[in-house]
Scaffold this motif. Structure first.
Motif, short mmCIF file in Angstrom:
data_model
loop_
_atom_site.label_atom_id
_atom_site.label_comp_id
_atom_site.label_asym_id
_atom_site.label_seq_id
_atom_site.Cartn_x
_atom_site.Cartn_y
_atom_site.Cartn_z
N ALA A 59 -45.41 -5.55 5.42
CA ALA A 59 -44.24 -6.77 6.08
C ALA A 59 -43.67 -6.86 4.72
CB ALA A 59 -44.32 -7.90 6.98
N ALA A 60 -43.83 -7.60 3.96
CA ALA A 60 -42.99 -8.30 3.04
C ALA A 60 -42.52 -6.99 2.40
CB ALA A 60 -43.81 -8.79 1.66
N ASP A 61 -42.97 -5.86 1.70
CA ASP A 61 -42.94 -4.64 1.13
C ASP A 61 -41.72 -4.33 2.07
OD1 ASP A 61 -43.73 -4.85 -1.50
OD2 ASP A 61 -45.97 -3.26 -0.32
N ILE A 62 -41.16 -4.03 3.35
CA ILE A 62 -40.51 -3.26 3.93
C ILE A 62 -39.26 -4.35 4.41
CG2 ILE A 62 -40.19 -3.20 6.65
CD1 ILE A 62 -43.05 -2.12 6.76
N ASP A 63 -39.46 -5.73 4.50
CA ASP A 63 -38.63 -7.01 4.64
C ASP A 63 -39.06 -7.78 4.59
OD1 ASP A 63 -36.21 -7.40 5.41
OD2 ASP A 63 -36.13 -7.50 7.40
N PRO A 64 -38.35 -8.60 3.42
CA PRO A 64 -38.88 -10.26 2.72
C PRO A 64 -38.84 -10.89 4.45
CG PRO A 64 -37.81 -9.35 1.34
CD PRO A 64 -37.48 -7.97 2.11
N GLN A 65 -37.64 -11.05 5.49
CA GLN A 65 -37.41 -11.34 6.95
C GLN A 65 -38.39 -11.16 7.30
OE1 GLN A 65 -34.70 -13.40 6.38
NE2 GLN A 65 -34.71 -12.39 4.10
N ILE A 66 -39.00 -9.86 7.69
CA ILE A 66 -40.15 -10.08 8.61
C ILE A 66 -41.10 -11.35 8.91
CG2 ILE A 66 -42.09 -9.10 9.67
CD1 ILE A 66 -40.40 -6.27 8.81
#
Length: 353
Positions: A59-66
């Motif tokens: 999730a952090a690699d996809i989007d830190p906002q997740i």
């Protein structure tokens, strides 16, 4: 015909709660699950089931906002689901047994993948989830882990003690939406004819009719049925299953008020003039009906298991190990979006029925 999207104001206020099993960890399942859950967070309360630390890293690699919030299995069993905020995605932690290398299967994680299914099934049966959505898993890895496993459909039936289920694939990429159900599922072709009996086919049609009404809001579903043999048996010259089994089943179903017709030759049934008059096609075996649907919708179709005591949908693709090995951002999560949206629609249709 009732609209399956229609819902009362109360339904709209309460987001459907869906368990999302993240599938084979070395494949694209974790990525597409996270992307779809985050994209639909305002409409659906998704509960991911998988290794919380592993999913958090993705999730952090996809989007830190997740924002993923982990919940232990014991806390879930004891207290159920807490009231997570709209901008949080719950994760029931089901730890893996070995480090994951994207694109590389590891049988040591096979049993952990099955545990995610067990958690989702148990939660659905207990009413903690309105339904479950499954990302693709790798059958070979589970079998290599020492567990006999033929597929999601059969496993869900066994664990929920359901005598018979029906596998249906669907897409809204066609007009009208195309739904293809199967009289048999994952069988060798040589075993198909023996598996099509009067009783089993009758139960399949009854399940299909009932769930199209209760879970899709169709008042009187129209079901078109294929034959088993080329040209639907050619009057018995190419096989007698249509004469001895399929036609008698259809006549009995009609007598019970089910809008069913056939048997039709499978090679000519998938024409617009027939599809316009159908809510669902019932094919006799896996590779008779599904190639047509997947040609029309691959990557955006979904798999639905009918006859279960809970709602279950899934993606229409596999683990795509090659895409996972190439890194994040290459997988299309369209099928997962469709699976989650359809499950939510089915929940709302059930609430309003």
């Amino acid at each position: 015909m009732p609209d399956p999207l229609a819902a009362t104001p109360v339904d709209l206020q309460r987001r459907p709660v869906l368990a999302v099993t993240c599938g084979e960890p070395a494949g694209i399942g974790p990525e597409v699950s996270i992307r779809a859950a985050w994209q639909l967070r305002t409409q659906i309360k998704s509960v991911l089931i998988g290794d919380a630390a592993f999913l958090a890293m993705i999730a952090a690699d996809i989007d830190p906002q997740i924002r993923l919030v982990a919940l232990s299995q014991q806390a879930f069993l004891n207290d159920g689901l807490p009231d997570f905020a709209v901008d949080q995605i719950a994760v029931i932690d089901c730890q893996l047994d070995a480090h994951v290398q994207p694109g590389v299967l590891d049988a040591r994680n096979g049993r952990a993948v099955l545990r995610t299914l067990d958690i989702a099934i148990g939660g659905a049966l207990q009413g903690n989830f309105d339904g479950m959505v499954t990302a693709p898993l790798q059958k070979s890895t589970i079998n290599d882990a020492g567990v006999a496993f033929t597929g999601h459909t059969e496993y869900l039936a066994e664990k929920s003690v359901t005598a018979q289920v029906v596998m249906m694939l669907a897409t809204d990429r066609t007009t009208p939406p195309l739904r293809v159900a199967l009289a048999t599922t994952h069988l060798a072709l040589k075993d198909v004819a023996a598996a099509i009996t009067f009783d089993s086919l009758s139960r399949t049609i009854a399940i299909l009719h009932a769930d199209l009404k209760s879970k899709f809001g169709l008042a009187q579903p129209r079901i078109l049925v294929t034959g088993l043999n080329p040209h639907a048996g050619e009057g018995g010259y190419l096989g007698r299953e249509e004469i001895d089994i399929i036609s008698p089943v259809l006549e009995a179903a009609k007598a019970n008020g089910i809008a069913v017709s056939g048997p039709y030759p499978a090679d000519t049934l998938f024409q617009q003039k027939y599809l316009d008059e159908a809510d669902c096609i019932l094919a006799m075996y896996h590779d008779q009906g599904l190639p047509v649907l997947k040609y029309a919708s691959f990557g955006h179709g979904i798999n639905i298991t009918l006859g279960l005591p809970f709602i279950r949908t899934s993606v229409d693709h596999g683990t795509a190990l090659d895409l996972a090995a190439a890194g994040l951002g290459r997988a299309d999560h369209g099928s997962m979006l469709a699976a989650m949206n359809t499950a939510a629609q089915m929940v709302r249709a059930g609430r309003s029925s």
